[in-house]
Write a protein that holds these residues in place. Structure first.
Motif, PDB file in Angstrom:
ATOM      1  N   GLU A 134     -11.677 -14.911  -3.030  1.00 23.04           N
ATOM      2  CA  GLU A 134     -12.037 -13.757  -2.212  1.00 23.04           C
ATOM      3  C   GLU A 134     -11.448 -13.903  -0.811  1.00 23.04           C
ATOM      4  O   GLU A 134     -10.997 -12.925  -0.205  1.00 23.04           O
ATOM      5  N   ALA A 136      -8.730 -15.451  -0.025  1.00 28.19           N
ATOM      6  CA  ALA A 136      -7.292 -15.181  -0.088  1.00 28.19           C
ATOM      7  C   ALA A 136      -7.010 -13.684  -0.018  1.00 28.19           C
ATOM      8  O   ALA A 136      -6.093 -13.230   0.685  1.00 28.19           O
ATOM      9  N   ILE A 137      -7.808 -12.907  -0.733  1.00 30.33           N
ATOM     10  CA  ILE A 137      -7.634 -11.448  -0.714  1.00 30.33           C
ATOM     11  C   ILE A 137      -7.923 -10.905   0.681  1.00 30.33           C
ATOM     12  O   ILE A 137      -7.173 -10.093   1.227  1.00 30.33           O
ATOM     13  N   GLN A 140      -5.116 -11.776   3.130  1.00 31.21           N
ATOM     14  CA  GLN A 140      -3.917 -10.971   2.886  1.00 31.21           C
ATOM     15  C   GLN A 140      -4.090  -9.557   3.424  1.00 31.21           C
ATOM     16  O   GLN A 140      -3.232  -9.020   4.112  1.00 31.21           O
TER      17      GLN A 140
ATOM     18  N   VAL B 280      -7.680  -3.190  -5.386  1.00 34.03           N
ATOM     19  CA  VAL B 280      -7.631  -4.065  -4.215  1.00 34.03           C
ATOM     20  C   VAL B 280      -8.065  -5.483  -4.592  1.00 34.03           C
ATOM     21  O   VAL B 280      -7.384  -6.454  -4.286  1.00 34.03           O
ATOM     22  N   LYS B 281      -9.190  -5.573  -5.296  1.00 34.83           N
ATOM     23  CA  LYS B 281      -9.758  -6.880  -5.603  1.00 34.83           C
ATOM     24  C   LYS B 281      -9.144  -7.546  -6.842  1.00 34.83           C
ATOM     25  O   LYS B 281      -8.689  -8.676  -6.803  1.00 34.83           O
ATOM     26  N   ARG B 284      -4.974  -6.715  -6.899  1.00 36.01           N
ATOM     27  CA  ARG B 284      -4.366  -7.057  -5.598  1.00 36.01           C
ATOM     28  C   ARG B 284      -3.051  -6.334  -5.368  1.00 36.01           C
ATOM     29  O   ARG B 284      -2.095  -6.903  -4.865  1.00 36.01           O
TER      30      ARG B 284
END
Lengths: 426, 411
Positions: A134, A136-137, A140, B280-281, B284
């Protein structure tokens, strides 16, 4: 009715008596104070949890901010998805924000769903796990957002100005680079959370229709926790800002430049802070201000120009800001200094001063009206160990400040040589 | 639930009164039934420019803001495709001043040459600040004319081109004023600790003598049904690629409006929404993604906007987005998901009634599009939306031929 005379303004009565709803204060079993502001017509509640966990306390850039933003991205019991699902299902909102001094977790919910959503908030506050995937997301996406925001001259001006007046190493002035995002790790966040989100500093503000059983419900979820750790000592090596007072930060192809002019000052506990508020309003704190009247309404150089004084726990600052057409930026800057000169050399006319006072009192009335505004105003006090008596002082000072004092304040604090000027643009 | 009273003056001005004894502040909202959709295609940006001019002084009041600020009041305004809306808040004891201010500028605006000159420049700076000097700022300048070929929604409120504002003359703006700024083209709402009787008196006293003019008949060209997909590809000096998709949808008062709104919530309202969790999750592919409806009074748009994660190809991103769109067309949503979005609506409505100004604004708006009563009826209309309604509307709206796509690429 032909009888009316439109030439005659209807009578106005000055805002005289301002009524405060003093909050009821209770404490949870572990000492967390709960300030209850019973107000408004709607069956909702806003619960704000305040922690002393802002940028001031971090060693590495962005750690405080990410710790806060990642609180709802996974806890001991729930994944990020589950947390989102639960909060969304009940039509509630859980907001995570942080600033230079504080970190906040704010819940907005219908009263009828409070018991359903609070256990989620408990997990978020006391059992976050900061899962690496999470994180890392988040890194970014937030880095991309930052890169886009850096394209805007208004943002660059705000960040560069703070760096200018506080210095590059100061927590209030440190400038973020996109690569800083890549240096944030799960361990940093776990560590920061353990050593900064303390029960002993926590405050809760509840605003709206306060349920009779709010205290027991809060106690159930939050009243049993205690602090396991102490705060890390922060070895700060604060380098004073440089002597460079006028800076031009180049941003190619900008149609408008963003400018900031101002300086470091002090926070709201300083004896001159409230009076300076009056001076600030005259300069650029409302639509009829000196700066708006001159630079927007007379010359059309900008869509908006304003000024503000900002209070922080360990400092404060004053600034004037605007976005101005590139060809007329220097003209506008000259006009800004001219307006400051005038305030230092000439007393503000009585009629203008009265207008500003009346405007400020009306504005103040709005700032304590309804659960959201009232809780914001109260938060700004409780963070400094102040209470509603401070607001009473505010009202008195606004009413009593005279033109001589305004002129003296302008001379004392707005000396041209003490101001920093930043232009971001082509 | 918002209680209110309504009456109309002889000159056609509609007045709505809402009592809220919890606040010392009165909110006044005055909505004029004119927006950018009512502009001449060669003179766009006028409704918005005019909004600025309304603050330049009226017959008896040289500066609107001064007496208001002196009375502890504050005001602002906005213009969109459909309406121009002015609003103020003022301590209750000074309410009559608000009637004086608003009625004077409805009666006779001053129109000085200087005011026009300055506001022209201010609006030009606003154009630059909001549309040209920001990354991704010109999206709507590109997407609108792509989606609309005939209907005036094809241009934005700021105008098709800066030159229209630069060339605006005093004669032009005077004509605009005469055409639209009349009592029978306006709705006044007042909310606060007030009584109906006092508002009736004040409205009649200050607005009653203002002459009405023949109401402007709106006869806008209908946008013909879009028969095939449209695409536009542009390159800009921005850091990341983004994609925008616009589908035509129904008008604000159509019964399908509510279903369409819920579809946008299912897709994109909150972190548990489909687009956020999937695109998004999980995958990605996007750093940000959003789906929302324009809320226009005439046939509006259902819009998707997304910023791609660096390194992701437009093909892959668009395909994933299209998969989600197909999903909602093909598979009925489950009960929990439907309940969730209805709970969100309930919460939104409850929160929309916290503030006296929001209530005043919303009452005026609902009176315009239908009847102020609609403000209290909407919750049950939303609650009646079924899973079948959702499939039906999704299939109608998310038809490829109904879609305009803008690929906005980093240089």
């Amino acid at each position: 009715m032909k009888g009316i005379n439109r030439n005659i303004q209807p009578n106005i009565n000055l805002v005289d008596r301002i009524d405060f709803n003093q909050p009821e204060i209770s404490t949870l079993d572990n000492g967390i104070p709960v300030y209850q502001l019973q107000t408004g017509t709607q069956d909702i509640v806003k619960l704000e949890f305040i922690f002393e966990a802002g940028n001031w306390f971090e060693e590495k850039k962005l750690v405080a901010w990410f710790t806060n933003k990642m609180l709802k991205e996974g806890t001991r019991k729930y994944s990020a998805g589950q947390i989102a699902e639960k909060i969304d299902y009940y039509g509630a909102h859980l907001e995570l924000t942080s600033d230079k001094d504080m970190a906040y977790v704010t819940l907005y919910t219908l009263n009828k769903h409070l018991s359903d959503v609070l256990p989620v908030v408990e997990e978020v506050l006391f059992h976050p796990t900061f899962p690496e995937n999470e994180l890392a997301i988040k890194i970014q996406n937030k880095k991309q957002e930052y890169i886009v925001n850096s394209e805007k001259v208004r943002n660059l001006a705000r960040w560069k100005f703070n760096e200018l007046i506080f210095g590059e190493t100061h927590p209030y002035g440190r400038f973020i680079n996109p690569d800083d995002y890549n240096a944030v790790y799960q361990d940093d966040l776990i560590d920061f959370h353990q050593h900064n989100y303390f029960v002993k500093d926590c405050k809760i503000i509840a605003a709206g229709k306060i349920r009779k059983d709010l205290l027991p419900i809060l106690n159930n979820c939050f009243g049993t926790y205690s602090d396991q750790f102490e705060r890390n000592t922060n070895n700060r090596n604060l380098i004073e800002p440089g002597n460079l007072h006028i800076v031009h930060f180049i941003k190619e192809n900008a149609l408008q430049s963003a400018i900031r002019i101002g300086k470091k000052l002090f926070n709201k506990k300083h004896p001159d802070f409230l009076k300076l508020n009056v001076l600030n309003t005259i300069i650029g704190g409302y639509f009829g201000s000196r700066l708006m009247t001159n630079i927007r309404e007379d010359k059309g150089y900008t869509y908006g120009i304003g000024s503000a004084i900002v209070s922080m726990q360990h400092s404060g600052y004053f600034f004037i800001a605007s976005e101005i057409g590139t060809e007329v930026t220097q003209n506008a800057i000259d006009e800004i200094y001219r307006e400051i000169d005038v305030l230092q050399n000439e007393k503000v006319p009585e009629s203008e001063l009265n207008l500003v006072k009346n405007y400020m009192l009306g504005s103040f009335l709005r700032s304590i009206d309804g659960p959201f505004a009232l809780s914001e105003s109260f938060k700004g006090l409780v963070e400094y160990g102040l209470d509603f008596n401070y607001l009473k002082s505010f009202v008195n000072i606004v009413k009593q400040t005279n033109a001589d004092e305004i002129q003296l304040l302008a001379q004392r604090y707005l000396d041209r040589n003490s101001l920093f000027e930043l232009k971001v643009g082509s | 639930m918002i209680d209110f009273d309504k009456f109309e003056l002889n000159n056609g001005l509609k007045v709505i009164v809402h009592q809220d004894t919890s606040t010392p502040i009165v909110a006044m909202n005055i909505l004029y039934d004119v927006g950018s959709r009512d502009e001449d295609p060669d003179k766009t940006g006028f409704a918005h420019l005019f909004e600025h001019l309304m603050f330049g002084g009226s017959e008896n009041i040289p500066k609107y803001d001064v007496p208001l600020e002196n009375a502890g009041g504050e005001n602002n305004a906005f213009t969109n495709n459909d309406i121009t809306n002015y609003y103020l808040t003022i301590p209750k004891q000074n309410m009559e001043l608000a009637f004086w201010l608003e009625s004077d500028r409805m009666l006779q605006l001053a129109f000085s040459e200087k005011s026009l000159e300055v506001q022209r420049n201010v609006v030009i700076e606003e154009f630059k600040q909001s549309y040209l000097n920001q990354p991704y700022g010109d999206i709507w300048l590109l997407l609108r004319p792509l989606a609309y070929k005939l209907h005036p929604y094809q241009w934005t409120t700021i105008g098709k081109d800066i030159s229209h504002i630069e060339n605006a003359t005093r004669k032009d703006v005077k004509a605009f004023y005469r055409k639209f700024y009349n009592p029978n083209n306006a709705i006044l709402t007042v909310a606060g600790d007030i009584e109906l009787k006092e508002i009736e008196k004040l409205a009649q006293k200050w607005f009653g003598s203002i002459e009405s003019f023949p109401k402007h008949e709106r006869n806008l060209p209908l946008e013909p049904k879009q028969l095939e997909q449209r695409h536009l590809r542009v390159k800009r000096n921005v850091p990341f690629d983004s994609i925008y998709k616009a589908y035509h949808m129904c008008k604000r008062t159509d019964e399908d409006y509510y279903t369409t709104d819920l579809i946008s919530d299912i897709l994109s309202n909150g972190n548990s929404s489909r687009l956020h969790s999937k695109l998004v999750k999980e995958k990605r592919l996007f750093s940000k993604i959003n789906a929302y409806i324009s809320g226009d009074i005439d046939n509006g748009l259902f819009i998707f906007t997304g910023k791609l994660v660096k390194g992701v190809s437009m093909e892959e991103a668009e395909e994933a987005l299209n998969d989600e769109i197909e999903n909602i067309k093909l598979h009925e949503i489950n009960g929990i998901e439907l309940e969730k979005v209805k709970n969100k609506i309930e919460s939104t409505i409850e929160f929309s009634e916290v503030n006296v100004l929001d209530k005043a604004m919303n009452l005026a708006y609902f009176e315009l599009i239908s009847d102020a009563d609609l403000i209290n009826e909407e919750i049950s209309i939303y609650n009646n939306v079924s899973k079948q309604n959702i499939i039906k509307v999704a299939n109608e709206v998310f038809n490829n031929n109904n879609c305009s796509t803008l690929y906005y690429l980093a240089n």
